[in-house]
Motif scaffolding. Structure first.
Motif, short mmCIF file in Angstrom:
data_model
loop_
_atom_site.label_atom_id
_atom_site.label_comp_id
_atom_site.label_asym_id
_atom_site.label_seq_id
_atom_site.Cartn_x
_atom_site.Cartn_y
_atom_site.Cartn_z
N LEU A 77 -22.32 -94.37 -11.48
CA LEU A 77 -22.77 -93.45 -10.44
C LEU A 77 -23.06 -94.19 -9.13
N ILE A 78 -23.71 -95.34 -9.23
CA ILE A 78 -24.07 -96.10 -8.04
C ILE A 78 -22.83 -96.57 -7.29
N THR A 79 -21.87 -97.16 -8.01
CA THR A 79 -20.69 -97.70 -7.35
C THR A 79 -19.81 -96.60 -6.76
N ASN A 80 -19.60 -95.54 -7.51
CA ASN A 80 -18.73 -94.47 -7.02
C ASN A 80 -19.37 -93.67 -5.90
N PHE A 81 -20.65 -93.33 -6.06
CA PHE A 81 -21.34 -92.62 -4.98
C PHE A 81 -21.45 -93.51 -3.74
N GLY A 82 -21.66 -94.81 -3.97
CA GLY A 82 -21.76 -95.74 -2.86
C GLY A 82 -20.50 -95.78 -2.02
N VAL A 83 -19.35 -95.93 -2.68
CA VAL A 83 -18.08 -95.94 -1.96
C VAL A 83 -17.84 -94.60 -1.27
N LEU A 84 -18.17 -93.52 -1.96
CA LEU A 84 -17.98 -92.18 -1.41
C LEU A 84 -18.80 -91.98 -0.13
N VAL A 85 -20.06 -92.39 -0.17
CA VAL A 85 -20.94 -92.24 0.99
C VAL A 85 -20.45 -93.10 2.16
N ILE A 86 -20.02 -94.32 1.86
CA ILE A 86 -19.52 -95.21 2.92
C ILE A 86 -18.32 -94.59 3.61
N ILE A 87 -17.38 -94.06 2.84
CA ILE A 87 -16.18 -93.45 3.43
C ILE A 87 -16.54 -92.23 4.26
N ILE A 88 -17.46 -91.41 3.77
CA ILE A 88 -17.85 -90.20 4.49
C ILE A 88 -18.58 -90.53 5.79
N ARG A 89 -19.47 -91.55 5.76
CA ARG A 89 -20.29 -91.86 6.93
C ARG A 89 -19.56 -92.66 7.98
N GLU A 90 -18.64 -93.52 7.58
CA GLU A 90 -17.94 -94.38 8.53
C GLU A 90 -16.71 -93.67 9.08
N LYS A 91 -16.75 -93.32 10.35
CA LYS A 91 -15.63 -92.59 10.96
C LYS A 91 -14.35 -93.41 10.97
N SER A 92 -14.47 -94.74 11.04
CA SER A 92 -13.28 -95.58 11.04
C SER A 92 -12.52 -95.52 9.72
N LEU A 93 -13.19 -95.02 8.67
CA LEU A 93 -12.55 -94.89 7.35
C LEU A 93 -12.02 -93.48 7.10
N HIS A 94 -12.11 -92.62 8.09
CA HIS A 94 -11.59 -91.26 7.94
C HIS A 94 -10.08 -91.27 8.15
N GLN A 95 -9.42 -91.99 7.28
CA GLN A 95 -7.97 -92.12 7.26
C GLN A 95 -7.45 -91.54 5.95
N PRO A 96 -6.20 -91.08 5.93
CA PRO A 96 -5.66 -90.45 4.72
C PRO A 96 -5.86 -91.27 3.46
N MET A 97 -5.62 -92.58 3.53
CA MET A 97 -5.71 -93.42 2.34
C MET A 97 -7.09 -93.35 1.71
N TYR A 98 -8.14 -93.44 2.54
CA TYR A 98 -9.51 -93.43 2.03
C TYR A 98 -9.96 -92.03 1.64
N LEU A 99 -9.53 -91.02 2.39
CA LEU A 99 -9.90 -89.64 2.05
C LEU A 99 -9.27 -89.24 0.72
N LEU A 100 -8.05 -89.68 0.47
CA LEU A 100 -7.41 -89.40 -0.81
C LEU A 100 -8.12 -90.14 -1.94
N PHE A 101 -8.59 -91.35 -1.65
CA PHE A 101 -9.32 -92.12 -2.65
C PHE A 101 -10.63 -91.43 -3.04
N CYS A 102 -11.23 -90.69 -2.09
CA CYS A 102 -12.46 -89.94 -2.40
C CYS A 102 -12.25 -88.99 -3.57
N ASN A 103 -11.04 -88.43 -3.68
CA ASN A 103 -10.73 -87.56 -4.82
C ASN A 103 -10.90 -88.29 -6.13
N LEU A 104 -10.49 -89.56 -6.14
CA LEU A 104 -10.57 -90.35 -7.37
C LEU A 104 -12.02 -90.64 -7.75
N THR A 105 -12.86 -90.95 -6.76
CA THR A 105 -14.27 -91.22 -7.06
C THR A 105 -14.98 -89.96 -7.55
#
Length: 327
Positions: A38-66
């Motif tokens: 939970l910590i690792t997956n939620f952590g990555v998810l929160v980082i991608i959501i909060r960091e606008k520079s990571l709002h790219q297709p590759m990372y947004l698609l990875f959010c589905n996996l987490t």
């Protein structure tokens, strides 16, 4: 007696099968694994959501996996931990059906999500100049909805074929509810369930393996023909993590399928089921986080600013640099 319908809504789950002397060790290991997951997956998810520079297709698609990893493990592990403490292995029929739907959705969505991630990598490497015009926000949304819709339809039919059956037994031969274990409680003809189950498996694995194979062959051809050092470096950097995740998923899935062919070794089959749940879900954020440069740098920046004291963070980053992890 064997052919009578079993009308009770309460089913009995089989024990995990560990030795009593290892009960505490198994419980705390699974509890720690679930919390860490939970910590690792939620952590990555929160980082991608909060960091606008990571709002790219590759990372947004990875959010589905987490999200999928969190969902799949939450459906099974808390119930298993509760059963181990309470010594209560009872589950209602409706709860069992719900667990089947979500566990099969989790397993199947892992494949479809990695399919759309492979398509994204194909466009990024083979059509880099058109990437932004192809992989728009709308395209990412369509791919995401398509991946989940395809799975929901497949699993919905699978579960629907099982719920139509009456039951003449009540013991689920597994520590959690899965489709095969539930329809085997029926004394009716389950040929259609077996046929659709085979169809379901073939469609899922063939579409998954076929798409990934075609996209990576095309990526390989593009890198070979263009002989561009920068392009090859980008392909290795962005595709390695995806390919490793896919191979782990594929290997885990094949092991589970093979172990179902050996029902007499129940403990090993159950152990493999837990490994299939826990290991990929732990490795996904670690592999993707360390292998993908931008995400890795964001994680290290957060560690430097908020988690480690300055001197300790400096030593950690220096150590990572020395081992070639930070580029």
């Amino acid at each position: 007696m064997e052919n009578r319908s079993y009308v009770s809504d309460i089913l009995v789950l089989e024990e995990l099968g560990h030795y009593e002397s290892f009960a505490d060790a198994v419980f705390y290991t699974l509890l720690f694994a679930y919390i860490a997951l939970l910590i690792t997956n939620f952590g990555v998810l929160v980082i991608i959501i909060r960091e606008k520079s990571l709002h790219q297709p590759m990372y947004l698609l990875f959010c589905n996996l987490t999200v999928n990893d969190i969902l799949g493990n939450t459906v099974i592990l808390p119930q298993l931990l509760f059963d181990m403490v309470a010594k209560n292995r009872l589950i209602s029929y409706n709860a069992c059906v719900s667990q089947i739907f979500f566990t099969h959705t989790f397993a199947s969505a892992s494949h479809t999500i990695l399919i759309i991630m492979a398509i994204d990598r194909y466009v990024a490497i083979c059509n880099p100049l058109r990437y932004n015009s192809i992989m728009t926000a709308k395209a990412v949304a369509v791919l995401t909805v398509s991946a989940w819709s395809f799975v929901i339809v497949l699993v919905g039919v699978l579960v629907g074929l099982t719920t139509r059956l009456s039951r003449c037994r009540s013991l689920i031969p597994n520590f959690y509810c899965d489709n095969a274990s539930l329809f085997k409680l029926s004394c009716e003809d389950v040929s259609i369930n077996n046929i659709y189950g085979l169809f379901y498996t073939v469609v899922l694995f063939s579409s998954s393996m076929g798409t990934v194979a075609v996209t990576y062959i095309r990526i390989g051809i593009t890198c070979w023909t263009k002989k561009n050092a920068e392009l090859n470096s980008k392909a290795i950097q962005t595709c390695t993590s995806h390919l490793v995740l896919y191979l782990i998923l594929l290997l885990s899935g094949f092991i589970i399928i093979i172990m179902h062919r050996f029902p007499e070794d129940r403990f090993l089959r159950k152990l493999m089921a837990i490994i299939f749940l826990v290991i990929p879900a732990h490795l996904n954020p670690i592999i993707y986080g360390l292998q993908t440069k931008h995400l890795r740098l964001k994680i290290l920046q957060i560690f430097k600013r908020k988690i480690f004291p300055f001197k300790l963070s400096y030593l950690v980053i220096k150590l990572l640099n020395a081992n070639g992890i930070v580029m």
